[in-house]
Enzyme design. Structure first.
Site, short mmCIF file in Angstrom:
data_model
loop_
_atom_site.label_atom_id
_atom_site.label_comp_id
_atom_site.label_asym_id
_atom_site.label_seq_id
_atom_site.Cartn_x
_atom_site.Cartn_y
_atom_site.Cartn_z
N THR A 12 0.83 -1.22 0.00
CA THR A 12 0.00 0.00 0.00
C THR A 12 0.86 1.26 0.00
O THR A 12 0.70 2.14 -0.85
CB THR A 12 -0.89 -0.01 1.27
OG1 THR A 12 -1.55 -1.27 1.33
CG2 THR A 12 -1.91 1.09 1.24
N GLY A 184 -12.08 -3.91 6.57
CA GLY A 184 -10.68 -3.62 6.26
C GLY A 184 -10.06 -2.55 7.16
O GLY A 184 -8.96 -2.07 6.90
N ASP A 198 1.67 -1.65 18.77
CA ASP A 198 1.95 -0.67 17.72
C ASP A 198 2.12 0.73 18.33
O ASP A 198 3.06 1.46 18.01
CB ASP A 198 0.78 -0.69 16.71
CG ASP A 198 0.89 0.38 15.65
OD1 ASP A 198 1.64 0.18 14.68
OD2 ASP A 198 0.23 1.43 15.79
N LYS A 202 5.49 3.33 18.63
CA LYS A 202 5.44 4.73 18.18
C LYS A 202 5.80 5.70 19.29
O LYS A 202 6.55 6.66 19.07
CB LYS A 202 4.05 5.04 17.62
CG LYS A 202 3.78 4.31 16.29
CD LYS A 202 2.32 4.38 15.90
CE LYS A 202 2.06 3.74 14.54
NZ LYS A 202 0.64 3.57 14.24
#
Ligand code: HSE
Length: 438
Positions: A12, A184, A198, A202
């Site tokens: 992507t 999605g 995640d 970060k």
């Protein structure tokens, strides 16, 4: 002059990046000087959304990382390996690197930046945090003069989407997750997002930049959103809060003779409705920075997606290209890097244990509906110096009474001692949830 780009990965973000590089009209003139020279993919036969000549595509990723013609390697593979090895290989071959890989950077920053500094190359990562939101460069440059006090971010779009829908529809986590996966908005394996991994990657990166030291990822506390219930969202709403997964890096106030310590943590948090982060909904991300003398500043935008993330990737490529274009002198034997773009941290920041955190708490208890239960709770809290801001008993869950408590600021260690005492009370069935309050 042209700068040859070796792109690793055409998923992507890789596709979004190639699209920008192949359509320079209307962008900064320097984009015209960026050449998509090689693109490394896993499968040559896969249909692609971007027009690239066959000669550019290869499955030999290592050949791109070591190609003497390549100036900048752009790593958009994701995952730890082979991404980490290819980044190191590219550095060893004198290439500048642009990456969106927060997992690799948050775990291997020391190895990668030591190698990059020795070779005199840049490793840039604007796309690793907040997708299209400029936050890395502002922390390095525009806000560099500030003493940063705190960074509080909504840095995971998947969880913010799920929490927003739970809030709007009054439904439970599992129901929204299944739907988000169908649409999605959540991965088939959502663990990294919903368990806070995640966001921990970060905030480790942001803390390192904001506080000028390395961060050990294993010291970053993280808790996901899987235990947040529709009931908690509803109580929070009544009490004037929304629940958000916050990633926080904050300077602790310490006595002058004590070493500086940071809190670096990720957890679902009750955010007062009037706080700017409370209105950040859906897949959007925002990073709220507090510093001296800037005060408060918030960065808001799309934290993922092809276009926004590619915008951040190409901005890093442009930064490197602009330096290469103006570096007319040959590099001296010990390379000199632009001090605002390179990473030269040497020490590790000290991270305070969670028991030392001072914050407000929200707790939901299920108890027998006996006389004096609230009194027992109050006594247990009082025994450990926990002062209560509000106590609400609004109803029943089955046969059990539901009691919701919000504390004043309290040291987390004391609060947990009080909870241990409460758990042992005969009238208390369970502690249904426990959340921190901003
Ligand atoms: N999984 C990430 C998110 C994507 O949901 O925000 C960008 O890092």
């Amino acid at each position: 002059m042209s700068f040859k780009i070796g792109l690793l990965g055409l998923g992507t973000v890789g596709t979004g990046t190639a699209e920008i590089l192949l359509s320079p009209d209307g962008r900064h003139p320097l984009v015209q000087e960026l050449e998509v020279y090689r693109v490394g993919v896993r499968d040559l036969s896969k249909p692609r959304d971007v027009q690239l000549s066959k000669e550019i595509l290869t499955t030999d990723l290592e050949a791109i990382a070591t190609d003497p013609e390549v100036d900048i390697v752009v790593e958009l593979l994701g995952g730890l390996e082979p991404a980490r090895s290819l980044i190191l290989k590219a550095i060893a071959h004198g290439k500048h690197v642009v990456t969106a890989n927060k997992a690799v950077i948050s775990r291997f920053a020391e190895e990668i930046y030591d190698a990059a500094n020795e070779k005199g190359v840049y490793v840039m990562l604007e796309a690793a945090v907040g997708g299209g939101i400029p936050i890395i460069q502002p922390l390095k440059q525009t806000l560099g003069v500030n003493r940063i006090q705190a960074i509080t971010g909504i840095v995971n779009g998947t969880t913010n989407y799920i929490l927003t829908r739970m809030q709007n529809e009054g439904v439970d986590f599992a129901d929204v997750l299944a739907d988000a996966q169908k649409l999605g908005y959540a991965e088939a394996d959502p663990t990294a997002d919903v368990e806070g991994f995640d966001a921990a990657d970060k905030i480790a990166i942001l803390a390192s930049l904001a506080f000028g030291g390395r961060i050990k990822l294993e010291e970053v506390y993280h808790e996901g959103i899987t235990k947040v219930g529709a009931a908690d969202i509803a109580y929070a709403e009544k009490l004037g809060f929304v629940i958000k997964l916050l990633a926080v890096a904050k300077q602790m106030s310490v006595k002058s003779n004590e070493p500086e310590q940071l809190q670096v943590r990720v957890h679902p948090t009750l955010v007062p409705k009037q706080h700017p982060l409370a209105s950040v909904s859906g897949v959007y991300n925002a990073i709220f920075v507090e510093g001296d003398p800037i005060g408060q500043v918030m960065f808001y935008g799309r934290g993922a997606g092809a276009g926004p993330t590619a915008s951040a990737v190409v901005s890093d490529i442009l930064n490197i290209a602009s330096i290469l274009k103006t570096s007319v002198l040959p590099q001296p034997p010990t390379p000199i890097l632009h001090p605002l773009l390179a990473c030269t941290h040497q020490h590790y920041c000290q991270i305070a244990p969670m028991e030392e955190l001072v914050t407000r708490f929200y707790a939901r208890f299920l108890t027998n509906d006996n006389p004096g239960v609230i009194g027992h709770l109050g006594t247990a809290f009082g025994n450990h110096g926990v002062s209560l801001e509000s106590v609400v008993q609004t109803g029943f869950r089955g046969d059990l009474a539901e009691i919701v408590v919000v504390t004043h600021d309290v040291r987390e260690g004391n609060f947990r001692q009080a909870l241990a005492e409460i758990r042992a009370l005969e009238a208390v069935d369970s502690i249904a949830s426990l959340l921190r309050v901003l």
